[in-house]
Design a protein around this motif. Structure first.
Motif, PDB file in Angstrom:
ATOM      1  N   GLU A  92       0.835  -1.208   0.000  1.00  8.89           N
ATOM      2  CA  GLU A  92       0.000   0.000   0.000  1.00  8.89           C
ATOM      3  C   GLU A  92       0.872   1.262   0.000  1.00  8.89           C
ATOM      4  N   LYS A  93       1.899   1.264   0.845  1.00  2.49           N
ATOM      5  CA  LYS A  93       2.779   2.449   0.917  1.00  2.49           C
ATOM      6  C   LYS A  93       3.627   2.568  -0.342  1.00  2.49           C
ATOM      7  N   LYS A  94       4.089   1.436  -0.885  1.00  5.28           N
ATOM      8  CA  LYS A  94       4.859   1.472  -2.132  1.00  5.28           C
ATOM      9  C   LYS A  94       4.004   2.044  -3.253  1.00  5.28           C
ATOM     10  N   LEU A  95       2.754   1.609  -3.327  1.00  2.64           N
ATOM     11  CA  LEU A  95       1.846   2.104  -4.357  1.00  2.64           C
ATOM     12  C   LEU A  95       1.597   3.602  -4.179  1.00  2.64           C
TER      13      LEU A  95
END
Length: 124
Positions: A92-95
Motif C-alpha cells: 500500500e505504501k509502495k503504491l
C-alpha cells in the motif's frame, strides 16, 4: 558521467544520515543532507541535486509530502529521480509512493553497493 553525482538524502535520523553519508561518499557521490521534507525543499530552492533519497516517516513534512511537492506542477525538480529509503515495506505504501511520483523503493537496512547501483541507474 563526467561530473560527480550530487545526492540529497532526507532522513530525520542522525544515525541513518551518517550511514548514508559514509556509504554514498565512499562510492564517490557528493552527498548533501536534510532532516525532513521542509529542510529539503528549502535547500532545493537554491541548489541542485541529481537524485533525492528520502525516508517516509519524518516530522514537519514526510516523504510522501516531499515527493508530492517535488512533482508539483510548477516545480523545477519534477523530473528529478526520487528513491524512497524506508523501513516501510507494505504494498500500500509502495503504491502510494509510486502514485506520488517516486522512482524507486529501497527497504532499510540497505546494502551500500546495491544503493549505489540504484543511484547510478536512476541518475541522468
Amino acid at each position: 558521467m563526467n561530473s560527480t553525482t550530487r545526492i540529497l538524502t532526507v532522513d530525520d535520523s542522525a544515525s541513518m544520515r551518517a550511514l548514508l553519508m559514509h556509504a554514498l561518499s565512499d562510492q564517490g557521490f557528493d552527498v548533501v543532507q536534510a532532516e525532513d521534507g521542509v529542510e529539503a525543499l528549502e535547500w532545493l530552492e537554491a541548489n541542485e541535486a541529481d537524485v533525492v533519497i528520502t525516508d517516509i516517516n519524518m516530522p514537519r513534512l514526510d516523504g510522501f509530502g516531499l515527493i508530492e511537492q517535488l512533482r508539483g506542477e510548477n516545480r523545477l525538480h519534477r523530473d528529478k529521480p526520487i528513491l524512497v529509503l524506508t523501513t516501510e515495506s507494505s504494498e500500500e505504501k509502495k503504491l502510494r509512493a509510486r502514485k506520488a511520483g517516486a522512482t524507486g523503493w529501497i527497504v532499510k537496512p540497505f546494502d551500500a553497493a546495491k544503493l549505489a547501483t540504484a543511484v547510478r541507474r536512476v541518475a541522468h
